[in-house]
Motif scaffolding. Structure first.
Motif, mmCIF file in Angstrom:
data_model
loop_
_atom_site.group_PDB
_atom_site.id
_atom_site.type_symbol
_atom_site.label_atom_id
_atom_site.label_comp_id
_atom_site.label_asym_id
_atom_site.label_seq_id
_atom_site.Cartn_x
_atom_site.Cartn_y
_atom_site.Cartn_z
ATOM 1 N N VAL A 53 -3.999 -55.860 -14.709
ATOM 2 C CA VAL A 53 -3.808 -54.839 -13.699
ATOM 3 C C VAL A 53 -3.767 -53.593 -14.110
ATOM 4 C CG1 VAL A 53 -2.165 -54.263 -11.771
ATOM 5 C CG2 VAL A 53 -2.240 -56.573 -12.606
ATOM 6 N N SER A 54 -4.317 -52.469 -13.230
ATOM 7 C CA SER A 54 -4.455 -51.257 -13.719
ATOM 8 C C SER A 54 -3.906 -50.263 -12.548
ATOM 9 C CB SER A 54 -5.692 -50.997 -14.227
ATOM 10 O OG SER A 54 -5.844 -49.428 -14.441
ATOM 11 N N ASN A 55 -3.071 -49.324 -12.765
ATOM 12 C CA ASN A 55 -2.837 -48.427 -11.595
ATOM 13 C C ASN A 55 -3.094 -47.017 -12.618
ATOM 14 O OD1 ASN A 55 -2.050 -49.906 -9.616
ATOM 15 N ND2 ASN A 55 0.019 -50.333 -10.692
ATOM 16 N N MET A 56 -3.898 -45.918 -11.719
ATOM 17 C CA MET A 56 -3.999 -44.686 -12.284
ATOM 18 C C MET A 56 -4.040 -43.514 -11.359
ATOM 19 S SD MET A 56 -6.705 -42.037 -12.967
ATOM 20 C CE MET A 56 -7.967 -42.952 -12.472
ATOM 21 N N THR A 57 -3.405 -42.615 -11.635
ATOM 22 C CA THR A 57 -3.350 -41.206 -10.876
ATOM 23 C C THR A 57 -3.627 -40.173 -11.557
ATOM 24 O OG1 THR A 57 -1.998 -42.092 -9.009
ATOM 25 C CG2 THR A 57 -1.952 -39.651 -9.322
ATOM 26 N N GLN A 58 -4.680 -39.336 -11.183
ATOM 27 C CA GLN A 58 -5.229 -38.234 -12.050
ATOM 28 C C GLN A 58 -5.367 -37.145 -11.196
ATOM 29 O OE1 GLN A 58 -8.434 -38.764 -14.830
ATOM 30 N NE2 GLN A 58 -9.332 -36.914 -13.877
ATOM 31 N N LEU A 59 -4.483 -35.913 -11.583
ATOM 32 C CA LEU A 59 -4.345 -34.629 -10.727
ATOM 33 C C LEU A 59 -5.153 -33.754 -11.556
ATOM 34 C CD1 LEU A 59 -0.658 -34.432 -10.005
ATOM 35 C CD2 LEU A 59 -2.601 -35.340 -8.276
ATOM 36 N N ASN A 60 -6.296 -33.145 -11.045
ATOM 37 C CA ASN A 60 -7.102 -32.095 -11.754
ATOM 38 C C ASN A 60 -7.015 -30.835 -11.045
ATOM 39 O OD1 ASN A 60 -8.507 -34.238 -13.178
ATOM 40 N ND2 ASN A 60 -9.477 -34.726 -11.431
ATOM 41 N N VAL A 61 -6.574 -29.653 -12.070
ATOM 42 C CA VAL A 61 -6.621 -28.468 -11.509
ATOM 43 C C VAL A 61 -7.573 -27.294 -12.423
ATOM 44 C CG1 VAL A 61 -4.789 -26.394 -11.083
ATOM 45 C CG2 VAL A 61 -4.119 -28.874 -10.877
ATOM 46 N N VAL A 62 -7.959 -26.460 -11.604
ATOM 47 C CA VAL A 62 -8.955 -25.407 -12.455
ATOM 48 C C VAL A 62 -8.172 -24.191 -11.959
ATOM 49 C CG1 VAL A 62 -11.178 -24.537 -12.659
ATOM 50 C CG2 VAL A 62 -10.808 -26.880 -12.180
#
Length: 248
Positions: free
Chosen positions: A213-222
């Motif tokens: 099982v895999s859970n991933m959350t990614q926030l990208n800010v420039v």
């Protein structure tokens, strides 16, 4: 103590725009300072913001189900929207037997805990579970090119779902925020990701064996990397000269 606070307020003045002629240092109470955390970004500095959330469940037979949700916000984006891609495949192995594991308690993890909550509760054998949160911040002179959205639009108040031999999956955008849930077949377990109210929940419960099982959350800010000109900084520094008569 008062001298240090005044100096902090004076330094903050250099970051204000030149038209802020009415700036006056204000003493901040110790109680207020105790609540401050981290750094602040001036308005207009953020030129791009994106969210990527994905969840995947694969059982012992190789059956896999998952989804990816993306959101990208920039100045030229008229209406920010979530896009969802649901994917999966049926394996070639024998379907796993009915999961017999039992997990007790943990109900408070879904609501009582604030901030980032990650939990893995396993009552089976040979399982693997991965929860990850990534925050990527970088500087650039301009916002990156917008990529062509993939998947279906997830409108407010709507739910998208899918299923196969691995289980069933639903992605919803409701009053509870953005939520991605997987219910595995044959009582193998369940996983949940939810982003709402300034908090993030990643939870996995395993009741069978040989699941991945895999859970991933990614926030990208420039952030815009254009620095103030020398002339603008000099104008802001001139506003501090009045403090010299006080001996600072």
């Amino acid at each position: 103590m008062n001298t240090r606070i005044w100096l902090v307020a004076a330094c903050l003045a250099t970051s204000l725009p030149a038209h802020a002629q009415l700036f006056k240092p204000v003493e901040i109470k110790d109680q207020e300072l105790a609540q401050l955390r981290g750094k602040y970004v001036m308005p207009g500095r953020i030129i791009s913001f994106g969210v990527v959330m994905s969840s995947t469940w694969q059982n012992a037979a190789g059956d896999r189900i998952g989804a990816t949700t993306t959101l990208q916000v920039q100045q030229n984006v008229i209406k920010p929207q979530f896009y969802v891609s649901i994917n999966g495949e049926n394996g070639t192995g024998q379907a796993p037997g009915h999961g017999t594991g039992q997990v007790q308690g943990g109900a408070g993890l879904n609501g009582a805990v604030q901030g980032v909550t990650q939990s893995v509760r396993a009552a089976g054998d040979s399982n693997s579970a991965y929860n990850d949160v990534a925050i990527n911040v970088r500087e650039a002179s301009q916002a990156p090119d917008l990529t062509t959205p993939q998947g279906q639009v997830l409108a407010a108040g709507s739910t998208l779902s899918g299923s196969n031999n691995a289980g069933s999956l639903s992605v919803s955008n409701s009053g509870n925020g953005l939520q991605m849930a997987i219910q595995a077949n044959n009582n193998q377990g369940a996983s949940l990701q939810r982003l709402a109210d300034g908090g993030l929940l990643q939870s996995t419960t395993l009741l069978g064996g040989n699941n991945a099982v895999s859970n991933m959350t990614q926030l990208n800010v420039v952030l815009r990397d254009n620095l103030p000109s020398a002339g603008a900084l000099n104008c802001n520094l001139d506003q501090l000269k009045g403090l010299r008569i006080s001996g600072y």
